[in-house]
Design a protein around this motif. Sequence first.
Motif, PDB file in Angstrom:
ATOM      1  N   ILE A  29       4.099 -13.961   2.095  1.00  0.00           N
ATOM      2  CA  ILE A  29       2.991 -14.932   1.616  1.00  0.00           C
ATOM      3  C   ILE A  29       3.347 -15.427   0.390  1.00  0.00           C
ATOM      4  O   ILE A  29       2.389 -16.309  -0.261  1.00  0.00           O
ATOM      5  CB  ILE A  29       1.479 -14.266   1.721  1.00  0.00           C
ATOM      6  CG1 ILE A  29       1.432 -12.922   0.630  1.00  0.00           C
ATOM      7  CG2 ILE A  29       1.034 -13.717   2.971  1.00  0.00           C
ATOM      8  CD1 ILE A  29       0.110 -12.394   0.561  1.00  0.00           C
ATOM      9  N   ARG A  31       6.322  -7.797   4.537  1.00  0.00           N
ATOM     10  CA  ARG A  31       4.845  -8.553   4.692  1.00  0.00           C
ATOM     11  C   ARG A  31       4.199  -9.086   3.252  1.00  0.00           C
ATOM     12  O   ARG A  31       3.698 -10.000   3.318  1.00  0.00           O
ATOM     13  CB  ARG A  31       3.990  -7.555   5.185  1.00  0.00           C
ATOM     14  CG  ARG A  31       2.481  -8.009   5.479  1.00  0.00           C
ATOM     15  CD  ARG A  31       1.627  -7.079   6.321  1.00  0.00           C
ATOM     16  NE  ARG A  31       1.289  -5.887   5.498  1.00  0.00           N
ATOM     17  CZ  ARG A  31       0.537  -4.882   5.911  1.00  0.00           C
ATOM     18  NH1 ARG A  31       0.253  -4.838   7.318  1.00  0.00           N
ATOM     19  NH2 ARG A  31       0.534  -3.579   5.127  1.00  0.00           N
ATOM     20  N   SER A  82       0.760   3.860   1.617  1.00  0.00           N
ATOM     21  CA  SER A  82       0.400   4.650   2.796  1.00  0.00           C
ATOM     22  C   SER A  82       0.926   3.355   3.759  1.00  0.00           C
ATOM     23  O   SER A  82       0.923   3.472   5.303  1.00  0.00           O
ATOM     24  CB  SER A  82      -0.980   5.050   3.721  1.00  0.00           C
ATOM     25  OG  SER A  82      -1.911   3.714   3.597  1.00  0.00           O
ATOM     26  N   LEU A 141       0.034  -2.574  10.722  1.00  0.00           N
ATOM     27  CA  LEU A 141      -1.068  -2.305  11.977  1.00  0.00           C
ATOM     28  C   LEU A 141      -0.201  -1.979  13.272  1.00  0.00           C
ATOM     29  O   LEU A 141       0.894  -2.529  13.553  1.00  0.00           O
ATOM     30  CB  LEU A 141      -1.461  -3.805  12.342  1.00  0.00           C
ATOM     31  CG  LEU A 141      -2.418  -4.444  11.195  1.00  0.00           C
ATOM     32  CD1 LEU A 141      -2.879  -6.129  11.538  1.00  0.00           C
ATOM     33  CD2 LEU A 141      -3.535  -3.732  10.537  1.00  0.00           C
ATOM     34  N   PRO A 142      -0.292  -0.529  13.694  1.00  0.00           N
ATOM     35  CA  PRO A 142       0.204   0.087  14.671  1.00  0.00           C
ATOM     36  C   PRO A 142       0.410  -0.588  15.904  1.00  0.00           C
ATOM     37  O   PRO A 142       1.349  -0.374  16.722  1.00  0.00           O
ATOM     38  CB  PRO A 142      -0.301   1.422  14.759  1.00  0.00           C
ATOM     39  CG  PRO A 142      -1.716   1.376  14.147  1.00  0.00           C
ATOM     40  CD  PRO A 142      -1.454   0.044  13.103  1.00  0.00           C
ATOM     41  N   TRP A 143      -0.703  -1.426  16.306  1.00  0.00           N
ATOM     42  CA  TRP A 143      -0.549  -2.216  17.329  1.00  0.00           C
ATOM     43  C   TRP A 143       0.550  -3.370  17.605  1.00  0.00           C
ATOM     44  O   TRP A 143       0.633  -4.215  18.582  1.00  0.00           O
ATOM     45  CB  TRP A 143      -1.855  -2.347  18.104  1.00  0.00           C
ATOM     46  CG  TRP A 143      -2.696  -3.203  16.954  1.00  0.00           C
ATOM     47  CD1 TRP A 143      -2.769  -4.433  17.038  1.00  0.00           C
ATOM     48  CD2 TRP A 143      -3.504  -2.690  16.161  1.00  0.00           C
ATOM     49  NE1 TRP A 143      -3.548  -5.072  16.100  1.00  0.00           N
ATOM     50  CE2 TRP A 143      -4.127  -3.914  15.443  1.00  0.00           C
ATOM     51  CE3 TRP A 143      -3.897  -1.462  15.832  1.00  0.00           C
ATOM     52  CZ2 TRP A 143      -4.932  -3.729  14.446  1.00  0.00           C
ATOM     53  CZ3 TRP A 143      -4.748  -1.248  14.786  1.00  0.00           C
ATOM     54  CH2 TRP A 143      -5.230  -2.491  13.940  1.00  0.00           C
ATOM     55  N   ARG A 144       0.915  -3.729  16.330  1.00  0.00           N
ATOM     56  CA  ARG A 144       1.694  -4.935  16.266  1.00  0.00           C
ATOM     57  C   ARG A 144       3.235  -4.624  15.859  1.00  0.00           C
ATOM     58  O   ARG A 144       3.434  -3.326  15.470  1.00  0.00           O
ATOM     59  CB  ARG A 144       1.368  -5.838  15.109  1.00  0.00           C
ATOM     60  CG  ARG A 144       0.029  -6.636  15.463  1.00  0.00           C
ATOM     61  CD  ARG A 144      -0.339  -7.391  14.199  1.00  0.00           C
ATOM     62  NE  ARG A 144      -1.687  -8.220  14.669  1.00  0.00           N
ATOM     63  CZ  ARG A 144      -1.145  -9.563  14.751  1.00  0.00           C
ATOM     64  NH1 ARG A 144      -0.212 -10.296  14.787  1.00  0.00           N
ATOM     65  NH2 ARG A 144      -2.422 -10.402  15.366  1.00  0.00           N
ATOM     66  N   ALA A 155       0.355   0.910   5.536  1.00  0.00           N
ATOM     67  CA  ALA A 155      -0.777   0.249   6.155  1.00  0.00           C
ATOM     68  C   ALA A 155      -0.584  -0.796   7.118  1.00  0.00           C
ATOM     69  O   ALA A 155      -0.802  -2.052   7.088  1.00  0.00           O
ATOM     70  CB  ALA A 155      -1.644  -0.190   5.149  1.00  0.00           C
ATOM     71  N   SER A 208       0.969 -15.874   9.092  1.00  0.00           N
ATOM     72  CA  SER A 208      -0.139 -17.133   9.664  1.00  0.00           C
ATOM     73  C   SER A 208      -1.338 -17.133   8.905  1.00  0.00           C
ATOM     74  O   SER A 208      -2.204 -17.849   9.169  1.00  0.00           O
ATOM     75  CB  SER A 208      -0.255 -16.949  11.036  1.00  0.00           C
ATOM     76  OG  SER A 208      -0.832 -15.436  11.336  1.00  0.00           O
ATOM     77  N   SER A 209      -1.502 -15.929   8.236  1.00  0.00           N
ATOM     78  CA  SER A 209      -3.099 -16.147   7.716  1.00  0.00           C
ATOM     79  C   SER A 209      -2.949 -17.186   6.361  1.00  0.00           C
ATOM     80  O   SER A 209      -3.963 -17.560   5.956  1.00  0.00           O
ATOM     81  CB  SER A 209      -3.084 -14.498   7.131  1.00  0.00           C
ATOM     82  OG  SER A 209      -3.497 -13.655   8.274  1.00  0.00           O
ATOM     83  N   SER A 228       5.416   2.837  14.891  1.00  0.00           N
ATOM     84  CA  SER A 228       5.584   4.239  15.139  1.00  0.00           C
ATOM     85  C   SER A 228       7.224   4.667  15.431  1.00  0.00           C
ATOM     86  O   SER A 228       7.497   5.771  15.486  1.00  0.00           O
ATOM     87  CB  SER A 228       4.806   4.478  16.275  1.00  0.00           C
ATOM     88  OG  SER A 228       5.321   3.754  17.554  1.00  0.00           O
ATOM     89  N   PHE A 257       0.743  -1.135   0.094  1.00  0.00           N
ATOM     90  CA  PHE A 257       0.001  -0.023   0.009  1.00  0.00           C
ATOM     91  C   PHE A 257       0.928   1.288   0.113  1.00  0.00           C
ATOM     92  O   PHE A 257       1.891   1.307   0.573  1.00  0.00           O
ATOM     93  CB  PHE A 257      -0.954   0.127   1.019  1.00  0.00           C
ATOM     94  CG  PHE A 257      -1.903  -1.368   1.399  1.00  0.00           C
ATOM     95  CD1 PHE A 257      -3.089  -0.819   0.598  1.00  0.00           C
ATOM     96  CD2 PHE A 257      -1.635  -2.557   1.845  1.00  0.00           C
ATOM     97  CE1 PHE A 257      -4.041  -2.100   0.832  1.00  0.00           C
ATOM     98  CE2 PHE A 257      -2.320  -3.260   1.710  1.00  0.00           C
ATOM     99  CZ  PHE A 257      -3.764  -3.170   1.413  1.00  0.00           C
ATOM    100  N   TYR A 263       1.642 -11.868  11.273  1.00  0.00           N
ATOM    101  CA  TYR A 263       0.116 -11.798  10.745  1.00  0.00           C
ATOM    102  C   TYR A 263      -0.118 -12.409   9.560  1.00  0.00           C
ATOM    103  O   TYR A 263      -0.947 -13.006   9.129  1.00  0.00           O
ATOM    104  CB  TYR A 263      -0.452 -10.297  11.065  1.00  0.00           C
ATOM    105  CG  TYR A 263      -1.914 -10.445  10.988  1.00  0.00           C
ATOM    106  CD1 TYR A 263      -2.735 -10.940  11.733  1.00  0.00           C
ATOM    107  CD2 TYR A 263      -2.509  -9.636   9.936  1.00  0.00           C
ATOM    108  CE1 TYR A 263      -4.173 -10.839  11.785  1.00  0.00           C
ATOM    109  CE2 TYR A 263      -3.839  -9.418   9.756  1.00  0.00           C
ATOM    110  CZ  TYR A 263      -4.574 -10.116  10.811  1.00  0.00           C
ATOM    111  OH  TYR A 263      -6.100 -10.123  10.549  1.00  0.00           O
ATOM    112  N   ALA A 264       0.649 -12.040   8.521  1.00  0.00           N
ATOM    113  CA  ALA A 264       0.451 -12.330   7.057  1.00  0.00           C
ATOM    114  C   ALA A 264       0.620 -13.703   6.856  1.00  0.00           C
ATOM    115  O   ALA A 264      -0.016 -14.580   6.355  1.00  0.00           O
ATOM    116  CB  ALA A 264       1.455 -11.491   6.225  1.00  0.00           C
TER     117      ALA A 264
END
Lengths: 307, 279
Positions: A156, A152, A87, A91-94, A89, A105-106, A138, A85, A102-103
């Motif tokens: 995959i 990321r 921007s 996930l700021p909490w990870r 994109a 394991s998806s 951040s 993306f 996350y990618a």
Amino acid sequence: MTDKFISIEAIAKRYPGAGGATTTVFENLWLSMARGEFACVIGHSGCGKTTVLNILAGLDAPSEGAVIVDGQAISGTSLDRAVIFQSHALLPWRTVLGNVTYAASSKWRNWDRAKVKAHAQTFIDLVGLTGSEHKRPSELSGGMKQRVGIARALSITPKIMLMDEPFSALDALTRGTLQDEVRRICLETGQTAFMISHDVDEAIYLADKIFLMTNGPGALLAEVVENPLPRDRGRTDLHRHPLYYALRNHIIDFLVTRSKTFTAETPGHDPRNVPLVHIGKPGLTIASSGDEQRQTWIPGTSPGLTA
Amino acid sequence: MSSSLRLRAGLVSIALLAAFLGIWHLATHSTGPVATMSPEYAKLMGLTATQGKSAMPGPLDVGAKLWEHLRRPFYDNGPNDKGLGIQLGYSIARVGTGYLLAVLVAIPLGFLIGMSPLLSKALDPFIQVLKPISPLAWMPLALYTIKDSSISAIFVIFICSIWPMLLNTVFGVASVRKEWINVARTLEVGTIRRAFTVVLPAAAPTILTGMRISIGIAWLVIVAAEMLVGGTGIGYFVWNEWNNLSITNVIIAILLIGIVGMLLDQILARFTRMVTFPE
Ligand SMILES: Nc1ncnc2c1ncn2[C@@H]1O[C@H](COP(=O)(O)OP(=O)(O)OP(=O)(O)O)[C@@H](O)[C@H]1O
Ligand SMILES: [Mg+2]
């Protein structure tokens, strides 16, 4: 006929406009790409590049037409088509590692944690972020965030990489390094890549084919420009190639003037058989592949600028 | 720099407290005119009339009484004489029960409404009408239908704490950044997993803010609700001590209500900080 790994067939995108009218961003758009090819789309802001990319990703559905990938019409998103993306994109909490796992394991839902982590780590190493695994987005610079986005997407192991101006927010130096990395990775893994760019030099360095889009609304795919530069080109000696300026001037001429006038000046334009432009001397034109109409553009004679 | 600021602020706070206590002491210490009256009448009228002592207790009276309460917080001498710890315990238990029930309803419901534009539009008029109703207005209806004063108080807590949580959850869920949703979509993450791995963490700060507003409202409302239903709780204690004309106890109760409310708010603030992510 070349192998059409990706084939966009007669897609249109319309939005309801003010007072019941509909705005057509583009219609009857045809575009195809071979397996392992790197294509760049260039066009002015608002012509519909992101829309095409989102349709290709399956994030957005076309109002008409279909997208065929590897012989099958797509319906929605797929793990075979990774998106980088604009921007980033993340996930700021990870953490960095968390975003990549996350990618992974998806895609591989039955893998255990350790395996996913090891897999993610190889891609973090690949983009040169070893040591920053436990940082949050951040705490990263713009270039580092974009690298995480690339890691990321690659983690995959997609068949197609879709990139929406991935480097436009970066400084020139970082952009150069990341272009090198993306080019290396795409060549190594045989990715088919579709990238939107605002930067002509970026397109010349990375792309095998450059798609030129006219201004919207009602944007057209005007030309497909083949990159005459050798595949093993380096970013720093790009401009030494004899055809570099011819190619660059052709693209810039298109952006400066022809993107506005093309629709009016080319009434016979056939969206299904978009001219494939080969930059160079007439004798150097390679054999035509398929029924596509070929034009040879000789430096200094710019056919589109005669009006 | 910031530590010296904190130190100076602390000193100013202590000075202000001392000034307040001093003024309070002086204001309640001053003796008024002493009326001359027969000894029997004077006995009935108490110290206010006979020695000109103010009816308002001074800080020393309150302090002494508070010390007495703190030494025996959990005594139970029948329905009208229980330790402050017991009374506060009843109030906290009611708030806790009503609040937890509201969390269990508001967050899943808010998720559904936030994820569905249809439900969100359909339920909006109901929420708009129900939200501004004072929770105490439900009390007679609750008493009539539930027929149990204690459960009615819990119901009132439930109904007053549900709205901020529900609205914040809806808002938080509906305004999750589209690009994060798109990340999950390109990874073919299913709806349930997406709700837990993307929507919930993204909306958590907003949801927790709603929960923090709710606990504040619930603690405000419980005092009034217990004054109405009676029996137990800090609100009942205040009312009972007013009927006993023990202003000292009323002041002590006010102080404790403030402290407990602050603690509840701090707990939720800590949770909010835990789920907040920097961007
Ligand atoms: N939801 C929408 N409703 C109406 N019009 C839209 C909507 N989304 C996009 N458009 C229109 O579609 C056109 C193409 O948008 P798109 O984002 O694809 O442009 P773009 O070529 O990617 O531009 P840029 O280079 O600035 O990113 C724009 O003119 C925009 O106004
Ligand atoms: Mg765009």
